[in-house]
Design a protein around this motif. Structure first.
Motif, PDB file in Angstrom:
ATOM      1  N   ASP A  99       0.819  -1.214   0.000  1.00 57.10           N
ATOM      2  CA  ASP A  99       0.000   0.000   0.000  1.00 57.10           C
ATOM      3  C   ASP A  99       0.852   1.262   0.000  1.00 57.10           C
ATOM      4  O   ASP A  99       0.401   2.320  -0.449  1.00 57.10           O
ATOM      5  N   THR A 102       1.860   1.497  -3.803  1.00 57.58           N
ATOM      6  CA  THR A 102       0.762   1.838  -4.716  1.00 57.58           C
ATOM      7  C   THR A 102       0.085   3.169  -4.399  1.00 57.58           C
ATOM      8  O   THR A 102      -0.902   3.525  -5.047  1.00 57.58           O
ATOM      9  N   GLU A 106      -2.978   4.918  -6.408  1.00 57.44           N
ATOM     10  CA  GLU A 106      -4.269   5.050  -5.734  1.00 57.44           C
ATOM     11  C   GLU A 106      -4.794   6.478  -5.862  1.00 57.44           C
ATOM     12  O   GLU A 106      -5.972   6.709  -6.163  1.00 57.44           O
ATOM     13  N   LYS A 112      -7.707  -1.013  -7.751  1.00 55.91           N
ATOM     14  CA  LYS A 112      -6.869  -1.782  -6.847  1.00 55.91           C
ATOM     15  C   LYS A 112      -6.259  -3.020  -7.497  1.00 55.91           C
ATOM     16  O   LYS A 112      -5.053  -3.262  -7.323  1.00 55.91           O
ATOM     17  N   ARG A 115      -3.322  -1.825  -9.726  1.00 53.98           N
ATOM     18  CA  ARG A 115      -2.157  -1.269  -9.027  1.00 53.98           C
ATOM     19  C   ARG A 115      -1.449  -2.336  -8.201  1.00 53.98           C
ATOM     20  O   ARG A 115      -0.218  -2.317  -8.067  1.00 53.98           O
ATOM     21  N   TYR A 116      -2.190  -3.277  -7.629  1.00 52.86           N
ATOM     22  CA  TYR A 116      -1.556  -4.360  -6.875  1.00 52.86           C
ATOM     23  C   TYR A 116      -0.746  -5.266  -7.798  1.00 52.86           C
ATOM     24  O   TYR A 116       0.349  -5.719  -7.442  1.00 52.86           O
TER      25      TYR A 116
END
Length: 268
Positions: A99, A102, A106, A112, A115-116
């Motif tokens: 997190d 990213t 975000e 999500k 980006r993950y």
């Protein structure tokens, strides 16, 4: 992206005549080149990087950021095509590794799952596979540095600005991160401005070393580093490396002495 700097001046307001941090900086930072900015403390290295990154606004002069493959296109504004990596990592302690990496995506509204997926691929490339869910407090200094590097790279900007990112690391970890950056640079070929105080680091990493004067910061000399890539620590002991080191040391020693005299005069 090419970064074309012309007659850049930066004067800081001190309530009086002002402090001239940069004076007449002109240089063409060519696309796909790693340039190390080297000079004594207070010479304006970080200020120059921040102006290129759109974080600060120059007092006068121009910066044109152009695509050499499409030179007729309008120049990008400072900061539009770049991302900054700081010496202080500024990781969010309440976020885990993935997190943190990213965060920029975000904020840009990237879904999500996408980006993950990008973060996991990038974390694996910097040796952090299976650390995605760890808290940053559980990582070593070098691993946190890799998280910060991944967070910068995931934005996929053509220009990477690095302000002494390895200065706080121990000697062994610094070597590992220098090798990591060299490997990434070979693969991605971004335009990189790397601020450093270390002559050996500048030679090991750079395609060129821009040596700056004591304040006000001017370009004293630009030295081309023609050592073959990929670079390794074994090069440090070679005759070619030693010649470059001695040449740059001679230039830097004079400017460090000038900076010390300025400090003494300011205290007198």
């Amino acid at each position: 992206m090419d970064i074309i700097v012309e007659n850049l001046v930066q004067v800081w307001d001190d309530g009086g005549a002002g402090v001239r941090a940069l004076d007449g900086i002109t240089h063409h930072f060519r696309s796909g080149t790693l340039t190390c900015l080297l000079g004594p403390s207070g010479c304006g290295k970080s200020t120059l990087a921040q102006i290129v990154g759109g974080i600060e606004t120059a007092t006068s002069g121009t910066i044109r950021i152009v695509d050499p493959k499409n030179p007729s296109a309008p120049p990008a504004r400072p900061g539009q095509c770049s991302v900054m990596m700081w010496q202080s990592l500024n990781l969010f302690p309440w976020r885990n590794v993935i997190d943190n990496v990213t965060f920029g995506l975000e904020m840009a509204g990237v879904p999500k799952p996408e980006r993950y997926a990008r973060a996991r691929e990038l974390l694996a490339s910097v040796g952090l596979r299976n650390f995605e869910e760890k808290a940053c407090s559980q990582l070593s200094g070098g691993m946190r540095q890799r998280v910060a590097l991944a967070r910068a790279l995931i934005m996929d900007r053509p220009i990477l600005l690095m302000d002494e990112p390895f200065a706080a690391l121990d000697a062994q970890t610094k070597i590992v991160m220098q090798e990591e950056l060299t490997r990434i640079f070979e693969r991605m070929r971004k335009t990189i401005l790397f601020v450093t105080h270390a002559i050996d680091e500048a030679i090991l990493l750079g395609d060129e070393v821009v040596v700056m004067t004591a304040r006000p910061g001017r370009i004293k000399e630009v030295i081309r580093i023609d050592l073959p890539r990929p670079r390794t620590q074994e090069m440090v002991g070679t005759h070619e490396f030693g010649e470059l080191y001695d040449r740059i040391l001679h230039l830097i020693r004079e400017e460090v002495l000038n900076a010390m005299r300025q400090q003494d005069e300011a205290l007198a």
